[in-house]
Write a protein that holds these residues in place. Sequence first.
Motif, mmCIF file in Angstrom:
data_model
loop_
_atom_site.group_PDB
_atom_site.id
_atom_site.type_symbol
_atom_site.label_atom_id
_atom_site.label_comp_id
_atom_site.label_asym_id
_atom_site.label_seq_id
_atom_site.Cartn_x
_atom_site.Cartn_y
_atom_site.Cartn_z
ATOM 1 N N LYS A 167 0.973 5.003 0.351
ATOM 2 C CA LYS A 167 0.179 6.150 0.812
ATOM 3 C C LYS A 167 0.817 7.453 0.320
ATOM 4 N N ASN A 168 -0.003 8.361 -0.173
ATOM 5 C CA ASN A 168 0.412 9.688 -0.656
ATOM 6 C C ASN A 168 1.200 9.639 -1.959
ATOM 7 N N ASP A 226 -5.462 9.264 0.354
ATOM 8 C CA ASP A 226 -4.128 8.697 0.156
ATOM 9 C C ASP A 226 -3.689 8.655 -1.300
ATOM 10 N N TYR A 271 0.846 -1.201 0.000
ATOM 11 C CA TYR A 271 0.000 0.000 0.000
ATOM 12 C C TYR A 271 0.877 1.244 0.000
ATOM 13 N N LEU A 296 -5.214 4.498 6.996
ATOM 14 C CA LEU A 296 -5.194 4.421 5.542
ATOM 15 C C LEU A 296 -6.579 4.818 5.049
#
Length: 137
Positions: A44-45, A116, A42, A111
């Motif tokens: 994120k951002n 995200d 995953y 999350l």
Amino acid sequence: MREMTYSIFKDQAAGWGWEKTYYLITTIEKFANVESESVVFYPKNLFVDNENVEVYFFDNQKVTVFTGKEEASSVKTLYYRQIESVEMEYKDIYYPSQLTVKFLNGQIIKLNSEVDTNNTWMNRFTKKIEDIFMKLN
């Protein structure tokens, strides 16, 4: 609809300029099993401006978190046996989800597929959050 894989992430990150991602990619490839099919990945951002990229690898016993900054990166490991609670939230069945994982040491992972990433990837990140929730339960 393509899933966000580490390979796609690496290609996207290369587009930001090698200087910005060199430390993050180097650290990930040193400490993460990027090819394992049992790992939920995953980022994120990834497509969010003015935020540090955080990359999560959820395996069978732990989550490894990589944080990238322009001239540095960090890595930390949190073990599932230290989880206090796992909570999944939906706005409704069609809207983005949020996963909150609280650890006994006070660490919190949040999350959220709506914030995200961008609109292009939002539904696919919702699926990743659901996969992470299932792995943790």
